[in-house]
Each structure stands twice: as C-alpha cells, then as structure tokens.
Enzyme design. Structure first.
Site, PDB file in Angstrom:
ATOM      1  N   CYS A  36     -42.318 -39.535  -3.720  1.00 37.52           N
ATOM      2  CA  CYS A  36     -42.151 -39.708  -1.551  1.00 37.52           C
ATOM      3  C   CYS A  36     -43.133 -41.014  -1.590  1.00 37.52           C
ATOM      4  O   CYS A  36     -43.280 -41.795  -0.378  1.00 37.52           O
ATOM      5  CB  CYS A  36     -43.046 -38.471  -1.405  1.00 37.52           C
ATOM      6  SG  CYS A  36     -44.523 -38.452  -1.999  1.00 37.52           S
ATOM      7  N   ARG A  49     -35.786 -41.698   4.818  1.00 34.92           N
ATOM      8  CA  ARG A  49     -37.121 -40.958   6.476  1.00 34.92           C
ATOM      9  C   ARG A  49     -36.514 -41.817   7.366  1.00 34.92           C
ATOM     10  O   ARG A  49     -36.210 -40.836   8.737  1.00 34.92           O
ATOM     11  CB  ARG A  49     -38.104 -42.102   5.501  1.00 34.92           C
ATOM     12  CG  ARG A  49     -38.788 -41.132   4.338  1.00 34.92           C
ATOM     13  CD  ARG A  49     -39.350 -39.984   4.566  1.00 34.92           C
ATOM     14  NE  ARG A  49     -40.006 -39.548   5.466  1.00 34.92           N
ATOM     15  CZ  ARG A  49     -41.130 -39.410   5.961  1.00 34.92           C
ATOM     16  NH1 ARG A  49     -42.279 -39.714   4.734  1.00 34.92           N
ATOM     17  NH2 ARG A  49     -41.968 -38.803   6.752  1.00 34.92           N
TER      18      ARG A  49
HETATM   19  N1   CP Z   1     -44.353 -40.473   1.656  1.00 36.16           N
HETATM   20  C1   CP Z   1     -44.816 -40.515   3.310  1.00 36.16           C
HETATM   21  O1   CP Z   1     -44.962 -40.146   3.911  1.00 36.16           O
HETATM   22  O2   CP Z   1     -45.204 -42.151   3.233  1.00 36.16           O
HETATM   23  P1   CP Z   1     -46.407 -42.100   4.409  1.00 36.16           P
HETATM   24  O3   CP Z   1     -48.008 -41.127   4.363  1.00 36.16           O
HETATM   25  O4   CP Z   1     -46.646 -43.846   4.302  1.00 36.16           O
HETATM   26  O5   CP Z   1     -46.284 -41.744   5.499  1.00 36.16           O
HETATM   27  N1  NVA Z   2     -48.976 -35.525  -1.418  1.00 33.56           N
HETATM   28  C1  NVA Z   2     -49.179 -36.273  -0.653  1.00 33.56           C
HETATM   29  C2  NVA Z   2     -47.953 -37.104  -0.140  1.00 33.56           C
HETATM   30  C3  NVA Z   2     -48.632 -38.356   0.649  1.00 33.56           C
HETATM   31  C4  NVA Z   2     -47.425 -38.509   1.914  1.00 33.56           C
HETATM   32  C5  NVA Z   2     -51.158 -36.720   0.134  1.00 33.56           C
HETATM   33  O1  NVA Z   2     -50.660 -35.525   0.881  1.00 33.56           O
HETATM   34  O2  NVA Z   2     -51.779 -37.159   0.124  1.00 33.56           O
END
Ligand code: CP
Ligand code: NVA
Length: 318
Positions: free
Chosen positions: A275, A303
């Site tokens: 992600c 996204r």
């Molecule tokens: N993957 C994701 O949600 O990235 P950010 O924390 O940069 O929004």
């Molecule tokens: N598991 C991570 C995802 C970030 C996009 C967090 O919550 O920090």
C-alpha cells in the site's frame, strides 16, 4: 456507451449519500460496478462534473496518497477539498465530534476522515448528515482495498479464484483486504507472527461475507503461505500510532520479510503489492519492491481513479 452508463448507474445509485466507513458498506455488485466506473474515468471514457461540491479532509495522521488522491479526485470532478486539520480547527481544542460533525455537514458535501479509532469515525458518521469516508483507521483502510483489487483485476482480468497472500502484520490494511476480497471471490491468506494475526471478529466477518467460493485463512508460515500465491501483499510492521513498538516488532517480524527468496517460492509471475509507504529492508527488500513483479505504483495510481468513482457515486453524480 449510453446503455452501459445506465446499467452502471442503476447498480450504483443505491449507494448515493451512503457512508463508506468499512469495506462491507459496499456489496460485491456495487464494487464491481464501481471498478467499471473507475476504469471509464481512468481512460477518459467518462467525465463527471459534480459542480462545486466540497469534500472536507480531517486527517489526524500523516498521508501522501490518500490526501492527494482525494484532492485531485475532487478537482477532476469539478469540486474542491478543504483541509480540516485538527491542529487548525476547534477539534484540536476539544470541540466535541457531535458538534463538529453537525456544523461541517452545513458547509461540506462529504467528509474523508483519517483517525485512530473506528468508534470515532462511527461517531462522525452518526452525527453527520453528509457521507463520511474512512480514509484509514486502526481497524480498516477500505479505500486502499478498493484500489488494490482494481489493480489485481487489471493485471489478471478477473478476481474470482485469485490467490492473494498477505505477509506481515494483521493490521487495518489486512482487515480491509480480507473483507473486500471475500466479497469479490479472492482467496485471501493472511500470514502473521503468532500474536499479530488479524482481529478474529474481522476474520469471522470476512468469512461470513464470502462469495464466489472465496476462502479466507490465517497462518504463520510465510514459505507455506506463498506457495500458490498469484499476489503477495505486504505492509509496514509497525503502523502509525505504533512507533514505540517498531524496534521490538523488527525482531519478531524478521521471518516475514518479502524478499527474492520468498518470491521465488510463489508463481513466477506473482504480482507484488504494497500500500506504501514502504520501509525498504524491513517488510520488503529494495530488490523486491523494484522488481518486475512489483506493481506498487499502478496500485497507488488506482487510489485516485477508484476514489474519484466513489465520490461521484456518493455525491450523486451518476
Ligand atoms: N497507502 C496510503 O494510504 O498512503 P498514505 O498514508 O500516504 O495516504
Ligand atoms: N498500516 C499502515 C498503513 C499506511 C497506509 C498504517 O496504518 O500506518
């Protein structure tokens, strides 16, 4: 084209004005239709102008992808966003959610909220009279899962029967992958160290939502977990809010690193997803992240397209 659009609209308008605080707020039919709309928006086959709608962004945690993709999505829909960072609003000085939510509902057309507790998000949703979107909580990251499965569908042409192995912490991202994947017919295996498995209530929820024969399973051995994998997914070992556990987790999770050795056990064409942001050298090696198998930037791009589709639906643009 006109009849295709009408078909999509009839499936999606039922979701207009709805909240999206859990992956389970959309059903499989709605998700597949949302993916169709996202693809039309992505290739420029469809333009939707919502006309001056405003999305409020309440972010209690850092963000690059989620914040910017929501901002760009609203701009592309002819609307805009307002930053409601708690440090610059009265939220930071203790104004209650029930007042904030009712006031913001008079100014904005939807709210995207990134916070810690899912309960807090639910409180916003309860008091708001506009759609509330989960932009990540400790429990779920449903917008991420939509983009992930759109990406997988693009790569394989289908989702039904695809084997996805998630290696690492049983966190928010893993939770939404399980719930959303179960509805879409994906076999989701989550492989975590003992004590770091996903929340059992979420696992049961995902199992209860399984469609098209999808199997949801939990295990602890990464090399066994990736054997039949067509997709290997990972995320950070310590999520936002768990920074003080970082060092301890680095030791516990060492066996759960996605590296070339693990990738070689899987299918040769295995798709690697993350992600992002990634901690290179921890949950994934530089080599794995930069390999031909990695599609993390297509994933990040999606996204934007999927959230643009979601906003178009929620704000009644179909
Ligand atoms: N993957 C994701 O949600 O990235 P950010 O924390 O940069 O929004
Ligand atoms: N598991 C991570 C995802 C970030 C996009 C967090 O919550 O920090």
């Amino acid at each position: 084209m006109a009849s295709r659009s009408l078909g999509l609209a009839s499936k999606l308008t039922s979701f207009s004005k709805n909240n999206f605080i859990s992956s389970s707020d959309l059903n499989s039919d709605q998700i597949f239709s949302l993916f169709e709309l996202a693809k039309q928006l992505k290739i420029g086959d469809r333009r939707i102008d919502l006309g001056n709608r405003v999305l409020g962004l309440i972010f209690k945690k850092a963000s690059t992808r989620t914040r910017v993709s929501f901002q760009v999505a609203m701009a592309r829909l002819g609307g805009q966003t307002v930053d409601l960072n708690p440090q610059i609003t009265q939220l930071g000085r203790g104004e209650p959610i029930k007042d904030t939510a009712r006031v913001l509902s008079r100014y904005c057309d939807a709210l995207a909220i990134r916070t810690f507790s899912q309960k807090e998000l639910e409180e916003y949703a309860y008091w708001s009279t506009i759609p509330v979107i989960n932009a990540l909580t400790d429990l779920e990251h449903p917008c991420q899962a939509l983009a992930d499965y759109l990406t997988i569908q693009e790569k394989f042409g289908t989702l039904k029967g695809i084997n996805l192995s998630y290696i690492g912490d049983g966190n928010n991202v893993a939770h939404s992958l399980m719930i959303c994947g179960a509805m879409l017919g994906v076999n989701v295996k989550v492989c975590s160290p003992t004590g770091f498995e996903p929340d059992s209530q979420i696992v049961n929820k995902a199992k209860s939502l399984s469609e098209f024969g999808s199997k949801i399973s939990i295990c602890n051995d990464p090399s066994k977990a990736v054997k039949e994998a067509q997709v290997i997914y990972t995320d950070v070992w310590a999520s936002m809010g768990q920074e003080e556990e970082h060092l301890n987790r680095k030791e516990i999770f060492e066996k759960y690193k996605v590296d070339q050795k693990l990738i070689r056990i899987a299918n040769e064409d295995v798709v690697i997803l993350h992600c992002l942001p990634a901690h290179r050298g921890e949950e994934i090696t530089e080599e794995a992240l930069e390999s031909q198998n990695s599609h993390v930037f297509d994933q990040a791009e999606n996204r934007l397209h999927v959230q643009q589709a979601l906003l178009a639906v929620q704000l009644g643009g179909l």
